[in-house]
Design a protein around this motif. Structure first.
Motif, short mmCIF file in Angstrom:
data_model
loop_
_atom_site.label_atom_id
_atom_site.label_comp_id
_atom_site.label_asym_id
_atom_site.label_seq_id
_atom_site.Cartn_x
_atom_site.Cartn_y
_atom_site.Cartn_z
N LEU A 1 15.56 -3.16 -19.40
CA LEU A 1 15.19 -3.40 -20.77
C LEU A 1 15.53 -1.88 -21.20
O LEU A 1 15.65 -1.80 -22.28
N ALA A 2 15.69 -0.90 -20.26
CA ALA A 2 15.93 0.30 -20.82
C ALA A 2 17.04 1.09 -19.85
O ALA A 2 16.56 1.95 -19.34
N PRO A 3 18.23 0.52 -19.92
CA PRO A 3 19.08 0.83 -18.84
C PRO A 3 19.50 2.17 -19.24
O PRO A 3 19.87 2.92 -18.32
N ASN A 4 19.45 2.83 -20.41
CA ASN A 4 19.80 4.35 -20.72
C ASN A 4 19.15 5.18 -19.85
O ASN A 4 19.55 6.26 -19.51
N ARG A 5 17.83 4.82 -19.64
CA ARG A 5 16.94 5.74 -19.11
C ARG A 5 17.04 5.54 -17.39
O ARG A 5 16.30 6.33 -16.61
N ALA A 6 17.48 4.49 -17.01
CA ALA A 6 17.47 4.17 -15.72
C ALA A 6 17.79 5.35 -14.76
O ALA A 6 17.49 5.68 -13.72
N GLU A 7 19.04 5.92 -15.03
CA GLU A 7 19.71 6.88 -14.21
C GLU A 7 18.84 8.14 -14.25
O GLU A 7 18.68 8.83 -13.00
N ALA A 8 18.16 8.71 -15.30
CA ALA A 8 17.25 9.78 -15.07
C ALA A 8 16.11 9.46 -14.28
O ALA A 8 15.83 10.26 -13.38
N LEU A 9 15.35 8.18 -14.13
CA LEU A 9 14.67 7.78 -13.43
C LEU A 9 14.89 8.14 -11.91
O LEU A 9 14.16 8.47 -11.22
N ALA A 10 16.11 7.43 -11.81
CA ALA A 10 16.61 7.27 -10.50
C ALA A 10 16.79 8.63 -9.80
O ALA A 10 16.36 8.88 -8.75
N ARG A 11 17.38 9.55 -10.54
CA ARG A 11 17.44 10.89 -10.05
C ARG A 11 16.22 11.69 -9.65
O ARG A 11 15.90 12.34 -8.70
N THR A 12 14.99 11.32 -10.42
CA THR A 12 13.75 11.92 -10.11
C THR A 12 13.17 11.34 -8.98
O THR A 12 12.71 11.80 -7.97
N SER A 13 13.36 10.17 -8.97
CA SER A 13 12.88 9.21 -7.67
C SER A 13 13.66 9.53 -6.61
O SER A 13 12.77 9.84 -5.62
N LEU A 14 14.88 9.67 -6.65
CA LEU A 14 15.64 10.13 -5.56
C LEU A 14 14.99 11.62 -4.90
O LEU A 14 14.88 11.75 -3.69
N ALA A 15 14.84 12.31 -5.56
CA ALA A 15 14.32 13.77 -5.24
C ALA A 15 12.98 13.44 -4.54
O ALA A 15 12.78 14.21 -3.50
N GLN A 16 12.03 12.75 -5.11
CA GLN A 16 10.76 12.46 -4.61
C GLN A 16 11.07 11.98 -3.05
O GLN A 16 10.31 12.38 -2.21
N HIS A 17 11.80 10.83 -3.04
CA HIS A 17 12.16 10.31 -1.64
C HIS A 17 12.42 11.38 -1.02
O HIS A 17 12.12 11.32 0.45
N ARG A 18 13.34 12.13 -1.27
CA ARG A 18 13.75 13.19 -0.27
C ARG A 18 12.64 14.03 0.27
O ARG A 18 12.45 14.49 1.39
N GLU A 19 11.83 14.38 -0.57
CA GLU A 19 10.46 15.25 -0.42
C GLU A 19 9.66 14.27 0.75
O GLU A 19 9.33 14.85 1.83
N ILE A 20 9.56 13.22 0.56
CA ILE A 20 8.70 12.43 1.41
C ILE A 20 9.31 12.30 2.76
O ILE A 20 8.53 12.41 3.74
#
Lengths: 248, 248
Positions: free
Chosen positions: B193-212
């Motif tokens: 529903l909000a594909p434009n924000r998807a990438e930004a969220l993905a980047r944040t998410s990825l960083a957190q995953h790396r931290e974990i």
DNA sequence: AGATCAAAATTGGTCTGACCAATTTTAAGA
DNA sequence: TCTTAAAATTGGTCAGACCAATTTTGATCT
């Protein structure tokens, strides 16, 4: 359901060839969830259902069968088919999915620990007056049966159930329910093997339960968690000790 | 009900009037668990099974029916009955027992948070080399698909699955599996529903995953738990924000 | 009237045989 | 060898029957 539009996800529905029995299952589940079929109530005989649904008896039976083997319904020959008591409802499928072929019970104990400590936490934050009353009642029940292992165990179980209920989290409640149910058997076996120590363990257990309850009553989540953590660790160790003691 | 007097717990077994179909269910489940009936494999036709078990077709069908409606077996008319693919096996009964008629998804989110933070903890303590490799691979997968929400989500899910697996706790793994599966749909809907924000969220998410992952790799259980806690809280908030943003 | 108890009716569990529609296999035809 | 139509197989459903457990009924006795 999906509002679609640009929708990359499937805009097409799987054509479902109507399986008669599945349709019946759906209806029955709905009736149960809606409370029209209350626990303990008897539903019409199979031959009646045939007429009502306008299908053959085979289909009716094939609809009932899964519900029966999942513990939602209960068939008694000569009497009828009944909706199972609320307790234990949907327990079997949960147990099937969750507990099938486990190696040992380490996973069980570990998961239980995790769930119950969190339950104590949330119970402290969310317990309603009736929850507190129920928990207190279970403690009283334990105090009244310090020398009757079976009864004590029942109230012990009730204590943990009520805490789970007090979290107001249905999933957590169901999980604790099923896992506790599994562990219960194990506990019972070990206790009956060392009945002389049962009362001492019961007294310790009771004291810890009171501690947990006090923390929940004062809405001290951290304390509740700690107390529960301590309690479960103690209980687990005690039971392990009983076991190893027996083996020597 | 209460197992009587002096004898603490019942030394006697409930006489179980043999229900033919139940016996067959048991045998089939065992065959599946033992791996003799592998996923995807076809089992003998109903009429064959009748002869092998020495029972009528009714009984065979009543045995198969629950397994089918629980998603363990799959019946295809004209073709045969097959063992379902491993993925999702036993998922349906679990989901039935755990997730039936929930009010909202608050319980779901809360339980997920509880399970996953603990999973991170245990994964840090118990992850084997192959687990670490699998987790790292899923992170790589995410990094490679920052702009493809669907693929990113798959690898995201894989990340959490692998952590659950790394705990070496089967129950925890299954739980996370089923709950994540339920939440996944919800996530997907909101993201599309909000594909434009998807990438930004993905980047944040990825960083957190790396931290974990870093915390798990260094076996720092506390850090892993904290990082996972942070990640899930962020993710949940983001999704909620997406939702409210859409509603306005 | 009330209690007792055996016969009759009801009910879930199982068996047999049959038919349908979907699918797979077979075999005939090009 | 490839196509394609017929035959066989298979799961899904229906119908009728029997069994054993249970409930209901009704007659008998107190």
């Amino acid at each position: 359901m999906t509002p679609t539009s640009t929708a990359p996800t499937t805009p097409f529905r799987q054509i479902k060839r109507a399986r008669v029995s599945d349709a019946i299952v759906e209806q029955l589940l709905q009736l149960i969830s809606a409370g029209i079929l209350e626990p303990g109530k008897r539903l019409p005989s199979e031959r009646d259902l045939c007429k009502r649904f306008g299908v053959g008896r085979t289909s009716v039976r094939e609809a009932l069968k899964p519900l029966i083997s999942m513990g939602i319904l209960e068939g008694r020959v000569g009497s009828g088919t009944y909706v199972s008591a609320e307790t234990g409802q949907f327990q079997k499928p949960l147990a099937w999915g969750l507990l099938r072929d486990l190696n040992g019970q380490d996973d069980l104990v570990e998961t239980r620990h995790m769930l119950e400590t969190n339950a104590a936490h949330w119970a402290a934050l969310r317990a309603k007056p009736e929850n507190l009353a129920a928990i207190e009642a279970s403690i009283q029940g334990m105090a009244d049966h310090l020398q009757q292992p079976a009864e004590f165990q029942d109230h012990d179980a009730a204590f943990h159930f009520e805490i789970a209920r007090a979290t107001q989290n249905q999933i957590l409640y169901r999980l604790i329910n099923v896992i506790r149910g599994q562990i219960q058997t194990w506990i019972g076996e070990r206790l009956t093997l060392a009945p002389n120590r049962a009362e001492a363990l019961a007294r310790t257990s009771l004291a810890q339960h009171r501690e947990i309850f006090a923390a929940i009553k004062t809405a001290d989540a951290a304390a509740a968690r700690t107390a529960m953590d301590h309690h479960i660790q103690t209980a687990t160790q005690d039971l392990h000790r009983l076991e190893t003691a027996r083996k020597r």
